[in-house]
Design a protein around this motif. Structure first.
Motif, PDB file in Angstrom:
ATOM      1  N   GLY A  65       0.808  -1.217   0.000  1.00 42.04           N
ATOM      2  CA  GLY A  65       0.000   0.000   0.000  1.00 42.04           C
ATOM      3  C   GLY A  65       0.843   1.269   0.000  1.00 42.04           C
ATOM      4  N   PHE A  66       2.081   1.170   0.487  1.00 42.12           N
ATOM      5  CA  PHE A  66       2.962   2.333   0.445  1.00 42.12           C
ATOM      6  C   PHE A  66       3.217   2.726  -1.011  1.00 42.12           C
ATOM      7  N   ALA A  67       3.650   1.761  -1.820  1.00 38.11           N
ATOM      8  CA  ALA A  67       3.929   2.050  -3.233  1.00 38.11           C
ATOM      9  C   ALA A  67       2.662   2.490  -3.951  1.00 38.11           C
ATOM     10  N   ALA A  68       1.537   1.818  -3.681  1.00 38.12           N
ATOM     11  CA  ALA A  68       0.283   2.172  -4.349  1.00 38.12           C
ATOM     12  C   ALA A  68      -0.139   3.602  -4.021  1.00 38.12           C
ATOM     13  N   THR A  69       0.010   3.986  -2.761  1.00 35.48           N
ATOM     14  CA  THR A  69      -0.364   5.347  -2.362  1.00 35.48           C
ATOM     15  C   THR A  69       0.559   6.379  -2.988  1.00 35.48           C
ATOM     16  N   VAL A  70       1.851   6.106  -2.973  1.00 28.97           N
ATOM     17  CA  VAL A  70       2.812   7.037  -3.583  1.00 28.97           C
ATOM     18  C   VAL A  70       2.524   7.173  -5.082  1.00 28.97           C
ATOM     19  N   LEU A  71       2.280   6.060  -5.756  1.00 34.45           N
ATOM     20  CA  LEU A  71       2.026   6.112  -7.197  1.00 34.45           C
ATOM     21  C   LEU A  71       0.706   6.803  -7.518  1.00 34.45           C
ATOM     22  N   ASP A  72      -0.320   6.580  -6.698  1.00 29.91           N
ATOM     23  CA  ASP A  72      -1.579   7.304  -6.887  1.00 29.91           C
ATOM     24  C   ASP A  72      -1.344   8.798  -6.709  1.00 29.91           C
ATOM     25  N   SER A  73      -0.475   9.162  -5.777  1.00 29.55           N
ATOM     26  CA  SER A  73      -0.174  10.575  -5.527  1.00 29.55           C
ATOM     27  C   SER A  73       0.557  11.227  -6.689  1.00 29.55           C
ATOM     28  N   VAL A  74       1.589  10.573  -7.216  1.00 27.52           N
ATOM     29  CA  VAL A  74       2.344  11.220  -8.303  1.00 27.52           C
ATOM     30  C   VAL A  74       1.548  11.266  -9.608  1.00 27.52           C
ATOM     31  N   THR A  75       0.763  10.224  -9.889  1.00 27.20           N
ATOM     32  CA  THR A  75      -0.048  10.273 -11.112  1.00 27.20           C
ATOM     33  C   THR A  75      -1.186  11.273 -10.950  1.00 27.20           C
ATOM     34  N   GLY A  76      -1.758  11.338  -9.748  1.00 23.55           N
ATOM     35  CA  GLY A  76      -2.811  12.318  -9.501  1.00 23.55           C
ATOM     36  C   GLY A  76      -2.287  13.744  -9.556  1.00 23.55           C
ATOM     37  N   CYS A  77      -1.126  13.981  -8.960  1.00 23.56           N
ATOM     38  CA  CYS A  77      -0.554  15.328  -9.004  1.00 23.56           C
ATOM     39  C   CYS A  77      -0.145  15.721 -10.419  1.00 23.56           C
ATOM     40  N   ALA A  78       0.370  14.775 -11.191  1.00 15.66           N
ATOM     41  CA  ALA A  78       0.684  15.080 -12.596  1.00 15.66           C
ATOM     42  C   ALA A  78      -0.598  15.492 -13.323  1.00 15.66           C
ATOM     43  N   THR A  79      -1.681  14.776 -13.055  1.00 13.34           N
ATOM     44  CA  THR A  79      -2.983  15.139 -13.629  1.00 13.34           C
ATOM     45  C   THR A  79      -3.394  16.528 -13.167  1.00 13.34           C
ATOM     46  N   HIS A  80      -3.225  16.788 -11.878  1.00  9.97           N
ATOM     47  CA  HIS A  80      -3.623  18.074 -11.294  1.00  9.97           C
ATOM     48  C   HIS A  80      -2.954  19.254 -12.004  1.00  9.97           C
ATOM     49  N   THR A  81      -1.726  19.057 -12.481  1.00  7.01           N
ATOM     50  CA  THR A  81      -1.006  20.154 -13.149  1.00  7.01           C
ATOM     51  C   THR A  81      -1.667  20.570 -14.452  1.00  7.01           C
ATOM     52  N   THR A  82      -2.561  19.751 -14.989  1.00  6.09           N
ATOM     53  CA  THR A  82      -3.211  20.066 -16.269  1.00  6.09           C
ATOM     54  C   THR A  82      -4.541  20.795 -16.095  1.00  6.09           C
ATOM     55  N   LEU A  83      -4.983  20.985 -14.863  1.00  7.44           N
ATOM     56  CA  LEU A  83      -6.303  21.551 -14.606  1.00  7.44           C
ATOM     57  C   LEU A  83      -6.277  23.068 -14.508  1.00  7.44           C
ATOM     58  N   ILE A  84      -7.367  23.683 -14.930  1.00  8.83           N
ATOM     59  CA  ILE A  84      -7.521  25.122 -14.734  1.00  8.83           C
ATOM     60  C   ILE A  84      -8.226  25.351 -13.405  1.00  8.83           C
ATOM     61  N   ALA A  85      -8.262  26.589 -12.971  1.00  9.88           N
ATOM     62  CA  ALA A  85      -8.892  26.932 -11.691  1.00  9.88           C
ATOM     63  C   ALA A  85     -10.316  26.394 -11.643  1.00  9.88           C
ATOM     64  N   GLY A  86     -10.646  25.795 -10.516  1.00 13.69           N
ATOM     65  CA  GLY A  86     -12.002  25.307 -10.290  1.00 13.69           C
ATOM     66  C   GLY A  86     -12.271  23.893 -10.759  1.00 13.69           C
ATOM     67  N   GLU A  87     -11.351  23.295 -11.496  1.00  7.70           N
ATOM     68  CA  GLU A  87     -11.543  21.925 -11.961  1.00  7.70           C
ATOM     69  C   GLU A  87     -10.970  20.946 -10.950  1.00  7.70           C
ATOM     70  N   SER A  88     -11.508  19.719 -10.969  1.00 10.93           N
ATOM     71  CA  SER A  88     -11.030  18.692 -10.058  1.00 10.93           C
ATOM     72  C   SER A  88     -10.932  17.360 -10.791  1.00 10.93           C
ATOM     73  N   TYR A  89     -10.376  16.366 -10.107  1.00  8.84           N
ATOM     74  CA  TYR A  89     -10.207  15.047 -10.709  1.00  8.84           C
ATOM     75  C   TYR A  89     -10.385  13.980  -9.646  1.00  8.84           C
ATOM     76  N   GLY A  90     -10.572  12.770 -10.094  1.00  7.74           N
ATOM     77  CA  GLY A  90     -10.595  11.613  -9.208  1.00  7.74           C
ATOM     78  C   GLY A  90     -10.010  10.421  -9.934  1.00  7.74           C
ATOM     79  N   THR A  91      -9.244   9.619  -9.231  1.00  6.29           N
ATOM     80  CA  THR A  91      -8.669   8.410  -9.826  1.00  6.29           C
ATOM     81  C   THR A  91      -9.772   7.368  -9.972  1.00  6.29           C
ATOM     82  N   VAL A  92      -9.933   6.845 -11.195  1.00  5.26           N
ATOM     83  CA  VAL A  92     -10.929   5.788 -11.416  1.00  5.26           C
ATOM     84  C   VAL A  92     -10.271   4.439 -11.681  1.00  5.26           C
ATOM     85  N   ASP A  93      -8.987   4.452 -12.006  1.00  5.21           N
ATOM     86  CA  ASP A  93      -8.271   3.202 -12.229  1.00  5.21           C
ATOM     87  C   ASP A  93      -6.804   3.426 -11.905  1.00  5.21           C
ATOM     88  N   LEU A  94      -6.245   2.518 -11.117  1.00  2.62           N
ATOM     89  CA  LEU A  94      -4.821   2.560 -10.774  1.00  2.62           C
ATOM     90  C   LEU A  94      -4.301   1.140 -10.907  1.00  2.62           C
TER      91      LEU A  94
END
Length: 150
Positions: A65-94
């Motif tokens: 779960g350590f690796a899974a959490t870290v990987l969910d964090s880096v892929t989610g944060c990479a996604t977050h960098t593509t968003l404009i103000a007010g947009e959000s995201y959620g992981t649906v598959d990891l």
């Protein structure tokens, strides 16, 4: 900075840059899973991570779960960098592949990068490596985007 920053009016990249610079506090998950942002740019993040005694399974190894959490964090944060103000995201598959056991008390590097952005979905990948580039875990992630309506 003389001007107070408002996350509601900032892009995802601006928010993560402010966190990396210490302007905003880090998310509380970083207290549980020691992660520190080393670098962030559009579509990419780089974290320094280190498992410790808090992350062990009953056999004394670092829990997957350590690796899974870290990987969910880096892929989610990479996604977050593509968003404009007010947009959000959620992981649906990891989809995580553990290549070898994560070592305890060893500084590792976790990186995430966006592979594709569409109207509603971002595909990204991430990995955890040691200082010599040895791969410990890899993942692909799919995040759904909640876009602003006009």
């Amino acid at each position: 900075m003389s001007q107070q920053l408002n996350p509601a009016t900032m892009s995802g990249l601006e928010i993560l840059q402010a966190m990396a610079e210490g302007v905003f506090p880090h998310p509380s998950i970083c207290d549980t899973m020691p992660m520190q942002c080393v670098d962030v740019s559009e579509g990419q993040v780089h974290f320094s991570v280190q498992a410790d005694d808090r992350h062990l399974n009953p056999m004394g190894g670092v829990h997957g779960g350590f690796a899974a959490t870290v990987l969910d964090s880096v892929t989610g944060c990479a996604t977050h960098t593509t968003l404009i103000a007010g947009e959000s995201y959620g992981t649906v598959d990891l989809n995580v592949k553990m290549v070898r056991p994560i070592p305890k008390n060893t500084a590792l590097q976790a990186k995430g990068k966006v592979l594709n952005v569409s109207k509603t979905v971002v595909i990204s990948e991430g990995d955890i490596r040691d200082e010599n580039g040895k791969l410990y875990a890899h993942c692909t992630a799919t995040c759904v985007i909640t876009r602003q309506t006009k």
